[in-house]
Design a protein around this motif. Structure first.
Motif, PDB file in Angstrom:
ATOM      1  N   ILE A  10       0.831  -1.208   0.000  1.00  0.00           N
ATOM      2  CA  ILE A  10       0.000   0.000   0.000  1.00  0.00           C
ATOM      3  C   ILE A  10       0.862   1.254   0.000  1.00  0.00           C
ATOM      4  O   ILE A  10       0.570   2.225  -0.694  1.00  0.00           O
ATOM      5  CB  ILE A  10      -0.976  -0.009   1.203  1.00  0.00           C
ATOM      6  CG1 ILE A  10      -1.987  -1.145   1.051  1.00  0.00           C
ATOM      7  CG2 ILE A  10      -1.675   1.330   1.366  1.00  0.00           C
ATOM      8  CD1 ILE A  10      -2.888  -1.052  -0.157  1.00  0.00           C
ATOM      9  N   LYS A  11       1.932   1.241   0.749  1.00  0.00           N
ATOM     10  CA  LYS A  11       2.807   2.421   0.850  1.00  0.00           C
ATOM     11  C   LYS A  11       3.443   2.794  -0.491  1.00  0.00           C
ATOM     12  O   LYS A  11       3.849   3.929  -0.691  1.00  0.00           O
ATOM     13  CB  LYS A  11       3.885   2.203   1.910  1.00  0.00           C
ATOM     14  CG  LYS A  11       4.895   1.132   1.558  1.00  0.00           C
ATOM     15  CD  LYS A  11       5.980   1.036   2.614  1.00  0.00           C
ATOM     16  CE  LYS A  11       7.064   0.074   2.201  1.00  0.00           C
ATOM     17  NZ  LYS A  11       7.794   0.443   1.010  1.00  0.00           N
ATOM     18  N   ASP A  12       3.485   1.838  -1.430  1.00  0.00           N
ATOM     19  CA  ASP A  12       4.107   2.092  -2.728  1.00  0.00           C
ATOM     20  C   ASP A  12       3.104   2.517  -3.810  1.00  0.00           C
ATOM     21  O   ASP A  12       3.494   2.828  -4.927  1.00  0.00           O
ATOM     22  CB  ASP A  12       4.856   0.845  -3.207  1.00  0.00           C
ATOM     23  CG  ASP A  12       6.030   0.503  -2.295  1.00  0.00           C
ATOM     24  OD1 ASP A  12       6.558   1.415  -1.627  1.00  0.00           O
ATOM     25  OD2 ASP A  12       6.410  -0.683  -2.262  1.00  0.00           O
ATOM     26  N   ILE A  13       1.821   2.540  -3.483  1.00  0.00           N
ATOM     27  CA  ILE A  13       0.796   2.923  -4.453  1.00  0.00           C
ATOM     28  C   ILE A  13       0.615   4.445  -4.387  1.00  0.00           C
ATOM     29  O   ILE A  13       0.497   5.019  -3.310  1.00  0.00           O
ATOM     30  CB  ILE A  13      -0.537   2.204  -4.155  1.00  0.00           C
ATOM     31  CG1 ILE A  13      -0.352   0.684  -4.253  1.00  0.00           C
ATOM     32  CG2 ILE A  13      -1.629   2.677  -5.101  1.00  0.00           C
ATOM     33  CD1 ILE A  13      -1.566  -0.115  -3.820  1.00  0.00           C
ATOM     34  N   ASP A  14       0.604   5.100  -5.547  1.00  0.00           N
ATOM     35  CA  ASP A  14       0.467   6.561  -5.562  1.00  0.00           C
ATOM     36  C   ASP A  14      -0.936   6.968  -5.089  1.00  0.00           C
ATOM     37  O   ASP A  14      -1.885   6.180  -5.131  1.00  0.00           O
ATOM     38  CB  ASP A  14       0.761   7.135  -6.952  1.00  0.00           C
ATOM     39  CG  ASP A  14      -0.253   6.693  -7.986  1.00  0.00           C
ATOM     40  OD1 ASP A  14      -1.292   7.362  -8.102  1.00  0.00           O
ATOM     41  OD2 ASP A  14      -0.002   5.666  -8.657  1.00  0.00           O
ATOM     42  N   ASP A  15      -1.058   8.213  -4.637  1.00  0.00           N
ATOM     43  CA  ASP A  15      -2.295   8.715  -4.038  1.00  0.00           C
ATOM     44  C   ASP A  15      -3.486   8.690  -5.001  1.00  0.00           C
ATOM     45  O   ASP A  15      -4.613   8.404  -4.593  1.00  0.00           O
ATOM     46  CB  ASP A  15      -2.100  10.135  -3.500  1.00  0.00           C
ATOM     47  CG  ASP A  15      -1.200  10.149  -2.264  1.00  0.00           C
ATOM     48  OD1 ASP A  15      -1.031   9.087  -1.632  1.00  0.00           O
ATOM     49  OD2 ASP A  15      -0.681  11.234  -1.937  1.00  0.00           O
ATOM     50  N   GLU A  34      -2.483   3.952   5.315  1.00  0.00           N
ATOM     51  CA  GLU A  34      -1.434   3.194   5.987  1.00  0.00           C
ATOM     52  C   GLU A  34      -0.070   3.380   5.333  1.00  0.00           C
ATOM     53  O   GLU A  34       0.045   3.410   4.114  1.00  0.00           O
ATOM     54  CB  GLU A  34      -1.779   1.699   6.020  1.00  0.00           C
ATOM     55  CG  GLU A  34      -2.939   1.369   6.908  1.00  0.00           C
ATOM     56  CD  GLU A  34      -2.656   1.582   8.379  1.00  0.00           C
ATOM     57  OE1 GLU A  34      -1.482   1.609   8.794  1.00  0.00           O
ATOM     58  OE2 GLU A  34      -3.628   1.739   9.133  1.00  0.00           O
ATOM     59  N   LYS A  35       0.932   3.486   6.155  1.00  0.00           N
ATOM     60  CA  LYS A  35       2.317   3.580   5.681  1.00  0.00           C
ATOM     61  C   LYS A  35       3.126   2.363   6.114  1.00  0.00           C
ATOM     62  O   LYS A  35       4.307   2.257   5.847  1.00  0.00           O
ATOM     63  CB  LYS A  35       2.988   4.852   6.224  1.00  0.00           C
ATOM     64  CG  LYS A  35       2.265   6.134   5.894  1.00  0.00           C
ATOM     65  CD  LYS A  35       2.372   6.467   4.438  1.00  0.00           C
ATOM     66  CE  LYS A  35       1.727   7.811   4.163  1.00  0.00           C
ATOM     67  NZ  LYS A  35       1.309   7.986   2.816  1.00  0.00           N
ATOM     68  N   GLU A  36       2.453   1.431   6.813  1.00  0.00           N
ATOM     69  CA  GLU A  36       3.153   0.270   7.342  1.00  0.00           C
ATOM     70  C   GLU A  36       3.561  -0.680   6.215  1.00  0.00           C
ATOM     71  O   GLU A  36       2.852  -0.868   5.246  1.00  0.00           O
ATOM     72  CB  GLU A  36       2.265  -0.487   8.340  1.00  0.00           C
ATOM     73  CG  GLU A  36       1.914   0.339   9.558  1.00  0.00           C
ATOM     74  CD  GLU A  36       0.966  -0.418  10.480  1.00  0.00           C
ATOM     75  OE1 GLU A  36       1.067  -1.649  10.566  1.00  0.00           O
ATOM     76  OE2 GLU A  36       0.138   0.249  11.108  1.00  0.00           O
ATOM     77  N   GLU A  37       4.707  -1.298   6.381  1.00  0.00           N
ATOM     78  CA  GLU A  37       5.262  -2.227   5.403  1.00  0.00           C
ATOM     79  C   GLU A  37       4.367  -3.443   5.187  1.00  0.00           C
ATOM     80  O   GLU A  37       4.310  -3.984   4.098  1.00  0.00           O
ATOM     81  CB  GLU A  37       6.653  -2.681   5.885  1.00  0.00           C
ATOM     82  CG  GLU A  37       7.407  -3.563   4.935  1.00  0.00           C
ATOM     83  CD  GLU A  37       7.954  -2.816   3.723  1.00  0.00           C
ATOM     84  OE1 GLU A  37       8.163  -3.469   2.696  1.00  0.00           O
ATOM     85  OE2 GLU A  37       8.181  -1.598   3.823  1.00  0.00           O
ATOM     86  N   GLU A  38       3.632  -3.855   6.229  1.00  0.00           N
ATOM     87  CA  GLU A  38       2.861  -5.100   6.168  1.00  0.00           C
ATOM     88  C   GLU A  38       1.562  -4.986   5.382  1.00  0.00           C
ATOM     89  O   GLU A  38       0.956  -5.995   5.052  1.00  0.00           O
ATOM     90  CB  GLU A  38       2.504  -5.594   7.581  1.00  0.00           C
ATOM     91  CG  GLU A  38       3.661  -5.714   8.535  1.00  0.00           C
ATOM     92  CD  GLU A  38       4.018  -4.387   9.194  1.00  0.00           C
ATOM     93  OE1 GLU A  38       3.126  -3.545   9.401  1.00  0.00           O
ATOM     94  OE2 GLU A  38       5.200  -4.198   9.486  1.00  0.00           O
ATOM     95  N   LYS A  39       1.067  -3.810   5.110  1.00  0.00           N
ATOM     96  CA  LYS A  39      -0.209  -3.631   4.415  1.00  0.00           C
ATOM     97  C   LYS A  39       0.005  -3.770   2.908  1.00  0.00           C
ATOM     98  O   LYS A  39       0.875  -3.116   2.340  1.00  0.00           O
ATOM     99  CB  LYS A  39      -0.810  -2.250   4.696  1.00  0.00           C
ATOM    100  CG  LYS A  39      -0.915  -1.900   6.163  1.00  0.00           C
ATOM    101  CD  LYS A  39      -2.072  -2.578   6.819  1.00  0.00           C
ATOM    102  CE  LYS A  39      -2.175  -2.122   8.264  1.00  0.00           C
ATOM    103  NZ  LYS A  39      -3.311  -2.667   8.938  1.00  0.00           N
ATOM    104  N   ALA A  40      -0.806  -4.640   2.292  1.00  0.00           N
ATOM    105  CA  ALA A  40      -0.608  -4.891   0.871  1.00  0.00           C
ATOM    106  C   ALA A  40      -1.899  -5.396   0.238  1.00  0.00           C
ATOM    107  O   ALA A  40      -2.859  -5.718   0.944  1.00  0.00           O
ATOM    108  CB  ALA A  40       0.507  -5.922   0.676  1.00  0.00           C
TER     109      ALA A  40
END
Length: 181
Positions: A10-15, A34-40
């Motif tokens: 999620i953190k790598d998807i643009d707004d 979410e900015k957490e690494e685990e969210k995808a």
């Protein structure tokens, strides 16, 4: 597991893409923040299959289709679950069923939801036929989420049923009843 699914943190998807996914009801606004690494998510090109990872639950398999294809979506969901079950260990309890991070989602973990856009019926003043058709006894555990029905002409109705005993058959019965009104 196939189906053309691609993995994205999620953190790598643009707004802009996140907003589009929210508007399509594919991800929640909370997950988008979410900015957490685990969210995808695992999502296919058509965006009709999305598996959210570590949102409210550990896994949330979501399937989308236009029309009244609930039965085929339920079967696809079961197929995806079985494939994932061969790759992952699910936490479960003999009394409570599948264990989730959200206690209200304990049990079989299955929920069917049908969103109906009834704007035309609202404008032609036939909406009450539908509202009367979907009233059911509480014991069937069918919940209607009418949102801001009194305040908007949109009349988007979301029928949600959690799988208990035979609930998918009850959901199909309700959807068929609405489509025949």
């Amino acid at each position: 597991i196939g189906y053309g699914l691609k993995f994205f943190y999620i953190k790598d998807i643009d707004d802009i893409t996140k907003m589009a996914l929210i508007e399509k009801h594919i991800i929640s606004p909370e997950m988008a923040l979410e900015k957490e690494e685990e969210k995808a998510i695992l999502i296919n090109e058509e965006e009709n299959i999305c598996i959210m990872i570590n949102e409210e639950d550990h896994l949330r398999i979501q399937l989308f289709s236009s029309g009244l294809n609930l039965e085929s979506l339920i079967n696809l969901g079961i197929e995806l679950d079985e494939k994932l079950g061969k790759l992952l260990s699910y936490a479960s309890h003999s009394k409570f069923g599948f264990l989730t991070s959200c206690p209200t989602n304990l049990g079989t973990g299955m929920r069917a939801s049908v969103m109906l856009d009834l704007q035309a019926l609202s404008k032609t003043r036939n909406i009450n036929k539908i509202l009367d058709a979907i009233k059911v006894p509480d014991e069937e555990e069918l919940y209607l989420s009418l949102g801001s029905l009194r305040y908007t002409p949109n009349y988007i109705i979301n029928i949600v049923m959690e799988e208990k005993l035979n609930a998918s058959d009850l959901m199909l019965e309700r959807v068929n009843k609405i489509s025949n009104v």
